[in-house]
Design a protein around this motif. Sequence first.
Motif, PDB file in Angstrom:
ATOM      1  N   MET A  42       0.835  -1.194   0.000  1.00  0.00           N
ATOM      2  CA  MET A  42       0.000   0.000   0.000  1.00  0.00           C
ATOM      3  C   MET A  42       0.878   1.254   0.000  1.00  0.00           C
ATOM      4  O   MET A  42       1.896   1.287   0.698  1.00  0.00           O
ATOM      5  N   GLU A  43       0.476   2.251  -0.747  1.00  0.00           N
ATOM      6  CA  GLU A  43       1.280   3.462  -0.835  1.00  0.00           C
ATOM      7  C   GLU A  43       1.192   4.281   0.453  1.00  0.00           C
ATOM      8  O   GLU A  43       0.209   4.223   1.177  1.00  0.00           O
ATOM      9  N   ARG A  44       2.244   5.027   0.712  1.00  0.00           N
ATOM     10  CA  ARG A  44       2.279   5.851   1.902  1.00  0.00           C
ATOM     11  C   ARG A  44       1.335   7.041   1.750  1.00  0.00           C
ATOM     12  O   ARG A  44       1.282   7.686   0.719  1.00  0.00           O
ATOM     13  N   ALA A  45       0.610   7.341   2.811  1.00  0.00           N
ATOM     14  CA  ALA A  45      -0.276   8.508   2.838  1.00  0.00           C
ATOM     15  C   ALA A  45       0.310   9.556   3.768  1.00  0.00           C
ATOM     16  O   ALA A  45       1.239   9.293   4.522  1.00  0.00           O
ATOM     17  N   LEU A  46      -0.245  10.757   3.716  1.00  0.00           N
ATOM     18  CA  LEU A  46       0.203  11.815   4.605  1.00  0.00           C
ATOM     19  C   LEU A  46      -0.215  11.509   6.035  1.00  0.00           C
ATOM     20  O   LEU A  46      -1.248  10.885   6.286  1.00  0.00           O
ATOM     21  N   ASP A  47       0.607  11.955   6.984  1.00  0.00           N
ATOM     22  CA  ASP A  47       0.317  11.764   8.393  1.00  0.00           C
ATOM     23  C   ASP A  47      -0.526  12.941   8.882  1.00  0.00           C
ATOM     24  O   ASP A  47      -0.035  14.053   9.032  1.00  0.00           O
ATOM     25  N   HIS A  48      -1.813  12.673   9.149  1.00  0.00           N
ATOM     26  CA  HIS A  48      -2.703  13.726   9.632  1.00  0.00           C
ATOM     27  C   HIS A  48      -2.948  13.600  11.133  1.00  0.00           C
ATOM     28  O   HIS A  48      -3.837  14.242  11.679  1.00  0.00           O
ATOM     29  N   ASP A  49      -2.170  12.757  11.808  1.00  0.00           N
ATOM     30  CA  ASP A  49      -2.291  12.609  13.254  1.00  0.00           C
ATOM     31  C   ASP A  49      -1.799  13.884  13.939  1.00  0.00           C
ATOM     32  O   ASP A  49      -1.009  14.652  13.378  1.00  0.00           O
ATOM     33  N   THR A  50      -2.257  14.114  15.154  1.00  0.00           N
ATOM     34  CA  THR A  50      -1.834  15.304  15.900  1.00  0.00           C
ATOM     35  C   THR A  50      -1.212  14.945  17.242  1.00  0.00           C
ATOM     36  O   THR A  50      -0.893  15.827  18.028  1.00  0.00           O
ATOM     37  N   ARG A  51      -1.047  13.667  17.525  1.00  0.00           N
ATOM     38  CA  ARG A  51      -0.494  13.266  18.807  1.00  0.00           C
ATOM     39  C   ARG A  51       1.013  13.450  18.843  1.00  0.00           C
ATOM     40  O   ARG A  51       1.678  13.418  17.817  1.00  0.00           O
ATOM     41  N   GLY A  52       1.553  13.551  20.074  1.00  0.00           N
ATOM     42  CA  GLY A  52       2.995  13.596  20.241  1.00  0.00           C
ATOM     43  C   GLY A  52       3.629  14.775  19.528  1.00  0.00           C
ATOM     44  O   GLY A  52       3.065  15.862  19.438  1.00  0.00           O
ATOM     45  N   ARG A  53       4.810  14.525  18.952  1.00  0.00           N
ATOM     46  CA  ARG A  53       5.536  15.569  18.231  1.00  0.00           C
ATOM     47  C   ARG A  53       6.190  14.959  17.005  1.00  0.00           C
ATOM     48  O   ARG A  53       6.270  13.731  16.878  1.00  0.00           O
ATOM     49  N   LEU A  54       6.651  15.803  16.103  1.00  0.00           N
ATOM     50  CA  LEU A  54       7.344  15.345  14.906  1.00  0.00           C
ATOM     51  C   LEU A  54       8.832  15.640  15.030  1.00  0.00           C
ATOM     52  O   LEU A  54       9.226  16.709  15.510  1.00  0.00           O
ATOM     53  N   THR A  55       9.665  14.708  14.566  1.00  0.00           N
ATOM     54  CA  THR A  55      11.091  14.957  14.490  1.00  0.00           C
ATOM     55  C   THR A  55      11.382  15.822  13.267  1.00  0.00           C
ATOM     56  O   THR A  55      10.498  16.089  12.452  1.00  0.00           O
ATOM     57  N   LYS A  56      12.637  16.232  13.113  1.00  0.00           N
ATOM     58  CA  LYS A  56      13.018  17.021  11.940  1.00  0.00           C
ATOM     59  C   LYS A  56      12.842  16.224  10.654  1.00  0.00           C
ATOM     60  O   LYS A  56      12.765  16.806   9.569  1.00  0.00           O
ATOM     61  N   ASP A  57      12.792  14.894  10.746  1.00  0.00           N
ATOM     62  CA  ASP A  57      12.576  14.044   9.578  1.00  0.00           C
ATOM     63  C   ASP A  57      11.096  13.780   9.330  1.00  0.00           C
ATOM     64  O   ASP A  57      10.738  13.005   8.436  1.00  0.00           O
ATOM     65  N   GLY A  58      10.227  14.424  10.122  1.00  0.00           N
ATOM     66  CA  GLY A  58       8.791  14.242   9.935  1.00  0.00           C
ATOM     67  C   GLY A  58       8.239  12.972  10.539  1.00  0.00           C
ATOM     68  O   GLY A  58       7.118  12.553  10.209  1.00  0.00           O
ATOM     69  N   ILE A  59       8.993  12.326  11.438  1.00  0.00           N
ATOM     70  CA  ILE A  59       8.557  11.079  12.061  1.00  0.00           C
ATOM     71  C   ILE A  59       7.872  11.407  13.386  1.00  0.00           C
ATOM     72  O   ILE A  59       8.435  12.128  14.218  1.00  0.00           O
ATOM     73  N   ARG A  60       6.677  10.865  13.592  1.00  0.00           N
ATOM     74  CA  ARG A  60       5.927  11.182  14.799  1.00  0.00           C
ATOM     75  C   ARG A  60       6.460  10.399  15.998  1.00  0.00           C
ATOM     76  O   ARG A  60       6.744   9.193  15.898  1.00  0.00           O
ATOM     77  N   ILE A  61       6.572  11.092  17.118  1.00  0.00           N
ATOM     78  CA  ILE A  61       6.967  10.478  18.381  1.00  0.00           C
ATOM     79  C   ILE A  61       5.729  10.395  19.264  1.00  0.00           C
ATOM     80  O   ILE A  61       5.152  11.423  19.643  1.00  0.00           O
ATOM     81  N   TYR A  62       5.306   9.185  19.581  1.00  0.00           N
ATOM     82  CA  TYR A  62       4.123   8.978  20.407  1.00  0.00           C
ATOM     83  C   TYR A  62       4.499   8.914  21.884  1.00  0.00           C
ATOM     84  O   TYR A  62       5.655   8.660  22.248  1.00  0.00           O
ATOM     85  N   ASP A  63       3.491   9.105  22.732  1.00  0.00           N
ATOM     86  CA  ASP A  63       3.685   9.067  24.179  1.00  0.00           C
ATOM     87  C   ASP A  63       3.678   7.614  24.673  1.00  0.00           C
ATOM     88  O   ASP A  63       3.079   6.735  24.032  1.00  0.00           O
TER      89      ASP A  63
END
Length: 274
Positions: free
Chosen positions: A1-22
Amino acid sequence: MERALDHDTRGRLTKDGIRIYDPSDFAGMHAAGRLAAEILDAMSAHVFPGQTTGAIDKIITDMVEAAGATSATIGYKGYQHASCISVNHVVCHGIPGDKVLKDGDILNIDVTVIVDGWYGDTSRMFVAGRLPRKAERLIEITHDSLMRGIEAVKPGNTFGDIGYAIQSFVESHRMSVVRDFCGHGLGRVFHAPPNVLHYGRPGTGAVLEPGMFFTIEPMVNLGRPETKTLADDWTAVTRDKSLSAQFEHSVGVTEDGAEIFTLSPAGTFHPTYG
């Protein structure tokens, strides 16, 4: 499956756009991952010569609905099934249908469910009837390459370390890693950064941090790594028609390693030795 945009709002994003969850978010991933794994555990009884891939998918659809969960793939970019079922030289995204399984066929079943907004994504190999020796060896190496990739998941390592662990192991056994598809971030979305390559160089790529959630899902071919996508725009096959295998876990980075969200409750993640 192709990658979709991350529309989540939890945690924070790294400089590489990777979400960090709690840390509290791990529980949701475990619940979703467990259901996906339980569904695949149940499929062992439904994979046999004479069975159709469409019948297997119907059972999966019914199990998802009975659990009060949602299939992440039904309706995704027009896809209409609760699983992908990839047989023999099909690398990934095989569409369930009228195909009848034969004795000695190997197949990957890939399931993604949504439980309380969290995505559980996993796949594993199954065998219809007797397992040919060359297929058994392919399945063994593919499974072990995934586990070596997971062993490389720890804070301070990089995604290149994961890819290198998988690639170096596979190629040492004279098999090849597919380059055209990769793992992906997930959580409260199906696909998000990062792309998790199953090949690479140590020390390259984004640095792993606690709270990252992603899949590792190496596809390994007995022959060359090249693939092609068929006219249905989903089914990917090996160009040289060699056998292909895949295993997939969803994992979360912890303070000292990784948690696997999609462990098999029945201990049957590997079709021959658990």
